[in-house]
Design an enzyme around this catalytic site. Structure first.
Site, PDB file in Angstrom:
ATOM      1  N   HIS A   1       0.833  -1.212   0.000  1.00 34.97           N
ATOM      2  CA  HIS A   1       0.000   0.000   0.000  1.00 34.97           C
ATOM      3  C   HIS A   1       0.863   1.254   0.000  1.00 34.97           C
ATOM      4  O   HIS A   1       1.588   1.517   0.949  1.00 34.97           O
ATOM      5  CB  HIS A   1      -0.921  -0.005   1.224  1.00 34.97           C
ATOM      6  CG  HIS A   1      -2.023   1.003   1.131  1.00 34.97           C
ATOM      7  ND1 HIS A   1      -3.001   0.951   0.174  1.00 34.97           N
ATOM      8  CD2 HIS A   1      -2.291   2.117   1.870  1.00 34.97           C
ATOM      9  CE1 HIS A   1      -3.837   1.963   0.331  1.00 34.97           C
ATOM     10  NE2 HIS A   1      -3.424   2.694   1.357  1.00 34.97           N
TER      11      HIS A   1
ATOM     12  N   HIS B   1       0.874   5.569  -1.367  1.00 31.98           N
ATOM     13  CA  HIS B   1       0.441   6.776  -2.092  1.00 31.98           C
ATOM     14  C   HIS B   1       1.725   7.570  -2.282  1.00 31.98           C
ATOM     15  O   HIS B   1       2.139   8.317  -1.393  1.00 31.98           O
ATOM     16  CB  HIS B   1      -0.565   7.593  -1.293  1.00 31.98           C
ATOM     17  CG  HIS B   1      -1.730   6.795  -0.770  1.00 31.98           C
ATOM     18  ND1 HIS B   1      -2.763   6.388  -1.571  1.00 31.98           N
ATOM     19  CD2 HIS B   1      -2.015   6.339   0.466  1.00 31.98           C
ATOM     20  CE1 HIS B   1      -3.636   5.702  -0.832  1.00 31.98           C
ATOM     21  NE2 HIS B   1      -3.205   5.654   0.396  1.00 31.98           N
TER      22      HIS B   1
ATOM     23  N   ARG C   1      -5.750  15.000   6.785  1.00 28.79           N
ATOM     24  CA  ARG C   1      -6.214  14.856   5.413  1.00 28.79           C
ATOM     25  C   ARG C   1      -6.293  16.218   4.709  1.00 28.79           C
ATOM     26  O   ARG C   1      -6.025  16.326   3.516  1.00 28.79           O
ATOM     27  CB  ARG C   1      -7.578  14.155   5.386  1.00 28.79           C
ATOM     28  CG  ARG C   1      -7.949  13.654   4.008  1.00 28.79           C
ATOM     29  CD  ARG C   1      -9.242  12.874   4.013  1.00 28.79           C
ATOM     30  NE  ARG C   1     -10.402  13.742   4.246  1.00 28.79           N
ATOM     31  CZ  ARG C   1     -11.653  13.428   3.894  1.00 28.79           C
ATOM     32  NH1 ARG C   1     -11.915  12.273   3.337  1.00 28.79           N
ATOM     33  NH2 ARG C   1     -12.642  14.251   4.139  1.00 28.79           N
TER      34      ARG C   1
ATOM     35  N   TYR D   1      -4.732   7.701  -6.779  1.00 29.93           N
ATOM     36  CA  TYR D   1      -5.968   8.460  -7.038  1.00 29.93           C
ATOM     37  C   TYR D   1      -5.741   9.871  -7.556  1.00 29.93           C
ATOM     38  O   TYR D   1      -6.689  10.613  -7.797  1.00 29.93           O
ATOM     39  CB  TYR D   1      -6.861   8.503  -5.787  1.00 29.93           C
ATOM     40  CG  TYR D   1      -6.219   9.020  -4.522  1.00 29.93           C
ATOM     41  CD1 TYR D   1      -6.104  10.371  -4.276  1.00 29.93           C
ATOM     42  CD2 TYR D   1      -5.756   8.124  -3.552  1.00 29.93           C
ATOM     43  CE1 TYR D   1      -5.524  10.832  -3.101  1.00 29.93           C
ATOM     44  CE2 TYR D   1      -5.176   8.577  -2.378  1.00 29.93           C
ATOM     45  CZ  TYR D   1      -5.063   9.936  -2.161  1.00 29.93           C
ATOM     46  OH  TYR D   1      -4.492  10.381  -1.000  1.00 29.93           O
TER      47      TYR D   1
ATOM     48  N   HIS E   1     -11.662   3.404  -3.698  1.00 34.98           N
ATOM     49  CA  HIS E   1     -11.000   4.195  -2.653  1.00 34.98           C
ATOM     50  C   HIS E   1     -11.451   3.781  -1.255  1.00 34.98           C
ATOM     51  O   HIS E   1     -10.653   3.546  -0.357  1.00 34.98           O
ATOM     52  CB  HIS E   1     -11.229   5.704  -2.837  1.00 34.98           C
ATOM     53  CG  HIS E   1     -10.575   6.492  -1.754  1.00 34.98           C
ATOM     54  ND1 HIS E   1     -11.204   6.793  -0.560  1.00 34.98           N
ATOM     55  CD2 HIS E   1      -9.314   6.956  -1.641  1.00 34.98           C
ATOM     56  CE1 HIS E   1     -10.346   7.435   0.222  1.00 34.98           C
ATOM     57  NE2 HIS E   1      -9.202   7.553  -0.402  1.00 34.98           N
TER      58      HIS E   1
ATOM     59  N   ARG F   1     -17.089   4.980   1.326  1.00 37.21           N
ATOM     60  CA  ARG F   1     -17.698   6.322   1.234  1.00 37.21           C
ATOM     61  C   ARG F   1     -17.450   6.957  -0.131  1.00 37.21           C
ATOM     62  O   ARG F   1     -18.114   7.933  -0.472  1.00 37.21           O
ATOM     63  CB  ARG F   1     -17.201   7.221   2.361  1.00 37.21           C
ATOM     64  CG  ARG F   1     -15.744   7.592   2.316  1.00 37.21           C
ATOM     65  CD  ARG F   1     -15.317   8.519   3.459  1.00 37.21           C
ATOM     66  NE  ARG F   1     -13.897   8.845   3.363  1.00 37.21           N
ATOM     67  CZ  ARG F   1     -12.905   8.078   3.821  1.00 37.21           C
ATOM     68  NH1 ARG F   1     -13.186   6.952   4.450  1.00 37.21           N
ATOM     69  NH2 ARG F   1     -11.647   8.444   3.671  1.00 37.21           N
TER      70      ARG F   1
ATOM     71  N   HIS G   1      -9.663   0.748   0.906  1.00 39.92           N
ATOM     72  CA  HIS G   1      -9.464   1.233   2.283  1.00 39.92           C
ATOM     73  C   HIS G   1     -10.714   0.883   3.078  1.00 39.92           C
ATOM     74  O   HIS G   1     -11.821   1.174   2.624  1.00 39.92           O
ATOM     75  CB  HIS G   1      -9.406   2.770   2.319  1.00 39.92           C
ATOM     76  CG  HIS G   1      -8.145   3.384   1.794  1.00 39.92           C
ATOM     77  ND1 HIS G   1      -8.169   4.470   0.939  1.00 39.92           N
ATOM     78  CD2 HIS G   1      -6.831   3.133   2.041  1.00 39.92           C
ATOM     79  CE1 HIS G   1      -6.921   4.849   0.683  1.00 39.92           C
ATOM     80  NE2 HIS G   1      -6.093   4.049   1.326  1.00 39.92           N
TER      81      HIS G   1
ATOM     82  N   GLU H   1     -10.724   2.216   8.764  1.00 42.16           N
ATOM     83  CA  GLU H   1      -9.483   2.788   9.292  1.00 42.16           C
ATOM     84  C   GLU H   1      -9.784   3.670  10.498  1.00 42.16           C
ATOM     85  O   GLU H   1      -8.974   3.769  11.411  1.00 42.16           O
ATOM     86  CB  GLU H   1      -8.789   3.609   8.190  1.00 42.16           C
ATOM     87  CG  GLU H   1      -7.497   4.293   8.649  1.00 42.16           C
ATOM     88  CD  GLU H   1      -6.801   5.103   7.564  1.00 42.16           C
ATOM     89  OE1 GLU H   1      -7.395   5.268   6.479  1.00 42.16           O
ATOM     90  OE2 GLU H   1      -5.674   5.560   7.800  1.00 42.16           O
TER      91      GLU H   1
ATOM     92  N   HIS I   1      -5.987  -1.465   5.970  1.00 42.57           N
ATOM     93  CA  HIS I   1      -6.177  -1.027   7.363  1.00 42.57           C
ATOM     94  C   HIS I   1      -7.027  -2.035   8.147  1.00 42.57           C
ATOM     95  O   HIS I   1      -6.531  -2.671   9.046  1.00 42.57           O
ATOM     96  CB  HIS I   1      -6.743   0.399   7.492  1.00 42.57           C
ATOM     97  CG  HIS I   1      -5.896   1.419   6.799  1.00 42.57           C
ATOM     98  ND1 HIS I   1      -4.570   1.591   7.106  1.00 42.57           N
ATOM     99  CD2 HIS I   1      -6.166   2.299   5.787  1.00 42.57           C
ATOM    100  CE1 HIS I   1      -4.050   2.541   6.328  1.00 42.57           C
ATOM    101  NE2 HIS I   1      -4.997   2.974   5.511  1.00 42.57           N
TER     102      HIS I   1
ATOM    103  N   ASP J   1       2.214   3.070   2.959  1.00 47.66           N
ATOM    104  CA  ASP J   1       1.076   3.971   2.897  1.00 47.66           C
ATOM    105  C   ASP J   1       1.447   5.443   2.748  1.00 47.66           C
ATOM    106  O   ASP J   1       1.752   5.898   1.667  1.00 47.66           O
ATOM    107  CB  ASP J   1       0.202   3.708   4.150  1.00 47.66           C
ATOM    108  CG  ASP J   1      -1.149   4.392   4.101  1.00 47.66           C
ATOM    109  OD1 ASP J   1      -1.437   5.077   3.109  1.00 47.66           O
ATOM    110  OD2 ASP J   1      -1.936   4.240   5.057  1.00 47.66           O
TER     111      ASP J   1
HETATM  112 ZN   LIG Z   1      -4.056   4.582   1.932  1.00 51.89          ZN
END
Ligand SMILES: [Zn+2]
Length: 456
Positions: free
Chosen positions: A58, A60, A84, A123, A207, A210, A234, A237, A271, A322
């Site tokens: 995993h 990003h 975030r 993403y 993703h 949600r 995901h 988490e 997660h 991650d």
């Molecule tokens: Zn992630």
């Protein structure tokens, strides 16, 4: 194998197999970079401990350049959700050249730490104003090129991101560059799948629950494009995510997922932190991989995965770096174990039977789960596997007087200075004597890229 094929032979003083260390093992690598039993020429002697390289399930990539930029307390209670916001502001400044510069540096660091493959949960698809690039897959191509430059195997997981909450609300302005409708996503997937090779696998990432509106869910998970290859998501988490899912969909995230998709070993649940006993058992039974990212989960204050219960149910785990607050399979696995020790006030939690080594149990488990999540022939040094291996530094004082019962635990728990001396990926030496073959150029380009970012 044609007669002209080049075979490189090796003799390892100690080689890791699923069952443990074996002394004086001969193996060979063919011209495709795969392990073969065929022999040719005088073997090169590998004096250190030789292990299969670790898959990183995993990543990003762009987040590596913001490591350490979210560690100052804000005006309110800091959480995953405030982190975030920092990440979104940062993501808004990344273009394909910057992404390639960051990712190549990251992948070099991964190789030097002992990761020889990476699953990129990608993403950051469109321009910052959310319009597609002239070549809609430009950002994906930047990652593919970065992996090629570094020499790391890549499982690219373009992410489907459609909505900004469980209620199906539209993406926020900062999320819009991540977004696709199902048709444009499938076009991207089709384009990328044509590029698959020995070093590149293309799978699917959803993703999160949600990010996929409830009414679109069935059409997505039942689509032919999801019938082959890995599917990552995901899940669970954050407590807030569990509460929102319960409030809008009447079930906890993992419960909802199992009720609305056929979860099997192609799936990687990233997660999977907040689980009930029955959810834990359900994931284990399904054969899916729990994709654990302990340093990121610690950094973000996510919580602790129920490791002991899950391992007792023969659940499959793998590890990922991650957010890249740390890039080290050793630290990832160490924190996986230490979190459990701090929480339970017991030692040696991952080893479930008397006499078992924690380090061996965790390295073995993460190789297996990582290979499954990556969907590549990796994680072993058996016939036909990619020749992805790491050689520990035989000169490290920490490995002095270590034998096959203790070497792995010293590597995992005591190695703060890097112990990975040489790394082979796809049959090529990419790291020799702690140096990556192209690290000066890649690091210089990375520095210019992040200095440019700091000015924007
Ligand atoms: Zn992630």
């Amino acid at each position: 194998m044609s007669e002209t094929a080049l075979i490189h032979s090796f003799q390892a003083r100690q080689l890791w197999h699923d069952a443990g260390w074996r002394g004086d093992v001969a193996f060979a690598v063919d011209d495709r970079g795969r392990i073969t039993q065929a022999q040719g020429g005088t073997p090169q002697y590998l004096d250190g401990w030789v292990l299969p390289g670790m898959p990183n399930l995993h990543s990003h990539a762009f987040q590596r350049a913001m490591a350490g930029l979210a560690e100052r307390r804000g005006p309110s209670d800091d959480s995953f959700w405030t982190w975030r916001e920092t990440m979104y502001a940062f993501a808004a400044c990344i273009d394909p050249d910057t992404l390639q510069a960051i990712a190549a540096q990251l992948y070099v660091e991964m190789l030097k730490a002992g990761y020889t493959q990476v699953c990129e949960f990608h993403y950051l698809h469109h321009r910052p104003d959310a319009t597609p690039y002239a070549q809609p897959e430009a950002m994906s191509l930047a990652l593919i090129e970065a992996a090629r430059e570094a020499g790391i195997a890549l499982t690219l997981l373009p992410v489907l991101y459609m909505s900004g909450g469980f209620d199906g609300r539209p993406l926020s302005p900062r999320q819009r560059r991540f977004g696709h409708d199902v048709d444009s996503y499938l076009r991207l997937l089709t384009t990328l799948r044509k590029l698959e090779s020995e070093d590149l696998r293309v799978g699917v990432a959803l993703h999160s629950l949600r990010a996929i509106p409830e009414q679109a869910w069935r059409g997505v998970v039942e689509h032919d494009a999801l019938k082959t290859g890995p599917v990552h998501i995901h899940i669970a988490e954050q407590i807030g995510e569990v509460q929102d899912c319960l409030a809008t969909r009447g079930a906890r995230p993992v419960e909802w997922l199992f009720d609305h998709a056929s979860i099997d070993k192609r799936w990687c649940l990233v997660h999977a932190t907040h689980l009930t006993e029955s959810e834990t058992a359900q994931i284990a039974r399904s054969g899916a991989v729990a994709g654990l990212c302990p340093t990121t989960e610690a950094n973000l204050g996510d919580g602790l995965f129920p490791l002991a219960r899950y391992l007792d149910a023969n659940g499959v785990i793998g590890i990922g770096s991650d957010s890249h607050i740390s890039i080290s399979p050793v630290e990832e696995l160490r924190w996986l174990e230490y979190g459990q020790r701090l929480n339970t006030r017991h030692r040696n939690v991952a080893a479930r039977h008397a006499g078992e080594s924690v380090g061996e149990t965790l390295w073995r488990a993460a190789l297996r789960g990582g290979a499954q999540a990556a969907d590549l022939p990796i994680g072993t040094l058996g016939e036909g596997a990619r020749a992805d291996l790491i050689v520990l530094d035989q000169d490290s004082p920490l490995l002095a007087a270590r034998d096959s019962r203790s070497a792995m635990d010293s590597f995992l728990f005591a190695g703060n200075a890097p112990m990975v001396r040489n790394v082979m990926a796809g049959g090529k030496w990419v790291v020799r004597d702690f140096q990556h073959r192209d690290e000066a150029r890649i690091a210089a380009r990375y520095r210019s890229a992040v200095e440019r970012l700091a000015r924007t």
